[in-house]
Design a protein around this motif. Sequence first.
Motif, PDB file in Angstrom:
ATOM      1  N   GLY A 533     -12.468   6.421   5.041  1.00  0.00           N
ATOM      2  CA  GLY A 533     -12.255   7.755   5.605  1.00  0.00           C
ATOM      3  C   GLY A 533     -11.113   7.809   6.592  1.00  0.00           C
ATOM      4  O   GLY A 533     -10.693   8.903   6.994  1.00  0.00           O
ATOM      5  N   ILE A 534     -10.603   6.660   7.019  1.00  0.00           N
ATOM      6  CA  ILE A 534      -9.454   6.601   7.931  1.00  0.00           C
ATOM      7  C   ILE A 534      -8.196   6.208   7.171  1.00  0.00           C
ATOM      8  O   ILE A 534      -7.148   6.837   7.293  1.00  0.00           O
ATOM      9  N   VAL A 535      -8.311   5.178   6.357  1.00  0.00           N
ATOM     10  CA  VAL A 535      -7.206   4.719   5.506  1.00  0.00           C
ATOM     11  C   VAL A 535      -7.378   5.325   4.124  1.00  0.00           C
ATOM     12  O   VAL A 535      -8.502   5.354   3.591  1.00  0.00           O
ATOM     13  N   PRO A 536      -6.314   5.853   3.498  1.00  0.00           N
ATOM     14  CA  PRO A 536      -6.444   6.421   2.146  1.00  0.00           C
ATOM     15  C   PRO A 536      -7.081   5.429   1.187  1.00  0.00           C
ATOM     16  O   PRO A 536      -6.746   4.238   1.187  1.00  0.00           O
ATOM     17  N   SER A 537      -8.006   5.885   0.374  1.00  0.00           N
ATOM     18  CA  SER A 537      -8.733   4.993  -0.538  1.00  0.00           C
ATOM     19  C   SER A 537      -7.789   4.316  -1.522  1.00  0.00           C
ATOM     20  O   SER A 537      -8.038   3.186  -1.950  1.00  0.00           O
ATOM     21  N   GLU A 538      -6.680   5.000  -1.882  1.00  0.00           N
ATOM     22  CA  GLU A 538      -5.734   4.399  -2.823  1.00  0.00           C
ATOM     23  C   GLU A 538      -5.123   3.116  -2.252  1.00  0.00           C
ATOM     24  O   GLU A 538      -4.789   2.196  -3.007  1.00  0.00           O
ATOM     25  N   VAL A 539      -4.976   3.079  -0.938  1.00  0.00           N
ATOM     26  CA  VAL A 539      -4.428   1.886  -0.288  1.00  0.00           C
ATOM     27  C   VAL A 539      -5.554   0.901   0.031  1.00  0.00           C
ATOM     28  O   VAL A 539      -5.421  -0.307  -0.195  1.00  0.00           O
ATOM     29  N   LEU A 540      -6.657   1.423   0.542  1.00  0.00           N
ATOM     30  CA  LEU A 540      -7.764   0.562   0.951  1.00  0.00           C
ATOM     31  C   LEU A 540      -8.332  -0.231  -0.225  1.00  0.00           C
ATOM     32  O   LEU A 540      -8.772  -1.370  -0.061  1.00  0.00           O
ATOM     33  N   GLU A 541      -8.312   0.354  -1.409  1.00  0.00           N
ATOM     34  CA  GLU A 541      -8.891  -0.288  -2.583  1.00  0.00           C
ATOM     35  C   GLU A 541      -7.840  -0.848  -3.537  1.00  0.00           C
ATOM     36  O   GLU A 541      -8.178  -1.279  -4.636  1.00  0.00           O
ATOM     37  N   ARG A 542      -6.574  -0.863  -3.124  1.00  0.00           N
ATOM     38  CA  ARG A 542      -5.540  -1.361  -4.040  1.00  0.00           C
ATOM     39  C   ARG A 542      -5.692  -2.864  -4.235  1.00  0.00           C
ATOM     40  O   ARG A 542      -6.164  -3.581  -3.337  1.00  0.00           O
ATOM     41  N   PRO A 543      -5.290  -3.375  -5.402  1.00  0.00           N
ATOM     42  CA  PRO A 543      -5.349  -4.828  -5.635  1.00  0.00           C
ATOM     43  C   PRO A 543      -4.435  -5.558  -4.655  1.00  0.00           C
ATOM     44  O   PRO A 543      -3.523  -4.973  -4.068  1.00  0.00           O
ATOM     45  N   ARG A 544      -4.704  -6.821  -4.491  1.00  0.00           N
ATOM     46  CA  ARG A 544      -3.886  -7.638  -3.601  1.00  0.00           C
ATOM     47  C   ARG A 544      -2.447  -7.643  -4.090  1.00  0.00           C
ATOM     48  O   ARG A 544      -2.179  -7.806  -5.272  1.00  0.00           O
ATOM     49  N   LYS A 545      -1.501  -7.457  -3.157  1.00  0.00           N
ATOM     50  CA  LYS A 545      -0.095  -7.408  -3.538  1.00  0.00           C
ATOM     51  C   LYS A 545       0.332  -8.728  -4.167  1.00  0.00           C
ATOM     52  O   LYS A 545      -0.015  -9.805  -3.688  1.00  0.00           O
ATOM     53  N   ALA A 546       1.138  -8.622  -5.218  1.00  0.00           N
ATOM     54  CA  ALA A 546       1.572  -9.814  -5.935  1.00  0.00           C
ATOM     55  C   ALA A 546       2.577 -10.615  -5.117  1.00  0.00           C
ATOM     56  O   ALA A 546       3.272 -10.083  -4.251  1.00  0.00           O
ATOM     57  N   TYR A 547       2.632 -11.894  -5.410  1.00  0.00           N
ATOM     58  CA  TYR A 547       3.617 -12.762  -4.759  1.00  0.00           C
ATOM     59  C   TYR A 547       4.996 -12.404  -5.305  1.00  0.00           C
ATOM     60  O   TYR A 547       5.216 -12.324  -6.516  1.00  0.00           O
ATOM     61  N   LEU A 548       5.938 -12.168  -4.410  1.00  0.00           N
ATOM     62  CA  LEU A 548       7.283 -11.781  -4.820  1.00  0.00           C
ATOM     63  C   LEU A 548       8.023 -12.987  -5.384  1.00  0.00           C
ATOM     64  O   LEU A 548       8.235 -13.975  -4.691  1.00  0.00           O
ATOM     65  N   LEU A 549       8.439 -12.895  -6.647  1.00  0.00           N
ATOM     66  CA  LEU A 549       9.179 -13.998  -7.244  1.00  0.00           C
ATOM     67  C   LEU A 549      10.381 -13.517  -8.046  1.00  0.00           C
ATOM     68  O   LEU A 549      11.462 -14.096  -7.950  1.00  0.00           O
TER      69      LEU A 549
END
Length: 626
Positions: A533-549
């Motif tokens: 309810g504070i952080v947008p659910s789209e961000v709060l539930e997003r998958p872990r960011k991929a390793y940049l390669l």
Amino acid sequence: MSIIFGVRKSEEDLVTEQDLLHLGHTTDRYALDGTSVHSRGRVGMGFQPYHTHERSRLECGPSSDNDTGNMLGFDGRLDNHKELCSLLNIAVPQASDSVIVLAAFARWGESCFARLTGDWALALWCHNDRALYLARDHAGSRTLYYEITKDTLLWTSHLETFFADTPSRTLDETYAAGYLACLPTGNLTPYRGIRSVPPAHYLRFRDDNLLCQPHWTWMVREQISYRSDVEYDEHFLSLFKQSIKRRTIPGAPVIAQLSGGVDSTAIVCVSDAIRREQGVCPEDLLDTISFYDDSEPTWDEKPYFMLVERQRGKVGHHVPASFLKHTYKPHEGTSGIYRLPGQDSYTIEAERDLYQLTEANGYRVVLSGIGGDEVLGGVPNALPELSDLLMCGDLRALCQRSFAWSLPTRKPLIRLIAETIAFTYETYRGDRMAETTAPPWLNPSQLTSLLNQGTNISDTRSLGLRPSAICNGATWWTILDTLPHLSFTLLPSCEYRYPYLDKDLVDFLFRIPRTQIIQPGRRRLLMRRALKGIVPSEVLERPRKAYLLRGPLSSLQHAEAPIRNLFRAPRIAGLGLVNLPNLNLALETLLKGADTCNFRSLTRAIALELWLRSIDNASGPIIAAA
């Protein structure tokens, strides 16, 4: 960050103000708010303030206590100054942090450092004991270095000070080996004899003796246990809000990094919630800065940070940050010398662009989300929890939880239990990371030196501690080795503040059951519950960011010609740090995209080679250790 520096000479020698001004001249370009010095006998201190909050303007220079003769150089912010003033019966309105620290030392002695909460580094001369203390806060959010030469002790929060009279330095080969192996460098610097004061410690120099003592515990024994999840959520949210308030107090304008990930977004959204409770309008919310790279498919952050901007009703600064801009050519040195590796000829251009943005808007503070992933369960690792159950002898719970973890990880139950036993053994055995992660082209003698000397003060093991507590401690030191304020810049840079590294918040997170942090198939459990309810659910539930390669690898392949030229006769081979045929073979394989397992260590080799050449161009070659 302000700059503190000083010198302690032998009993027969005096430190003059001219000596101190000479040292301060090396960092004049960073001293935006002036320079002040103070000397008394064999000890002298200098202070170059960088005012970032209202209370920082109470610091007018190195402070002294007329009653005790003690002297103090202080850089930072005491978050518990009101509590300390009450305990010390300081009734002076607007007492500076330096006044508080001097009074605390007079009352409690060395134990006072454990009572200081905030971001700080200090140098304190105790007149009666003829002892000098150097100390950093629990997270090392301020830098502090020292060097002992003959009868002189020199300290500073900026490496440039050490080059006031010595343009050329001897390379510390143990640092170089650790850097090439991508291992924590601990208290080492690239220069032999120059060391960093470890975070969470104080050093005491008395006569020819040096004592190093911790003032904060990063591996805890006690646990917090509540009856319900709601109690954990409320306590976390209360401490997180407190941390953000501490780091956004009145003073110089603050800008927050907003990457689109959970950690940076949580800082911005919780800050917004705090300010909206105070009745502020959208334009008075925190300003943000977002870096993006359209060429990196695994780093498509724009949709996420723009979603947050729409929710809060305020657009931030968007800065392109393509890896393809890197030149892989040495910095020429016309605008100064980088005292740490990690730059190329493009770095100063990027610095200028960022400096123009921050200077035009008056920003002096950056809020960073570093540390959130590690302390809040961003990495889905079952082994610390299972290892705890193994050590307490609860075999039934071990089997139940192992089965629960085997489902999302798709590991056979027996294999997971076997991994738990091996993990437990390695945890108590100690850190053997260097033996397994060293690149195959690192000179074996350098690896031996690295293993023999050791660089990480976190290698403390105890059978009396839970395995998860030991893992938390090791993770803590890994975080501290990657903080951006440790990087060297040629232009004045903003002060970094790290809400997730707040001492009270970390103490809480390291004491609660691990099942509150992470569950099978569910990362960041506590954070997601508390910030719903504070952080947008789209961000709060997003998958872990991929390793940049892809971006960094494309950048290397795009610069294949200058990289090959760089390693025709590399300085790192001439210094005996690497086996050149093995290094070139690994580099060839990487440039073809056939094997990326040594990608990180090879980029370190490139960075170190570029740095050594930039020093050659600017001030003569760095001297190899004998």
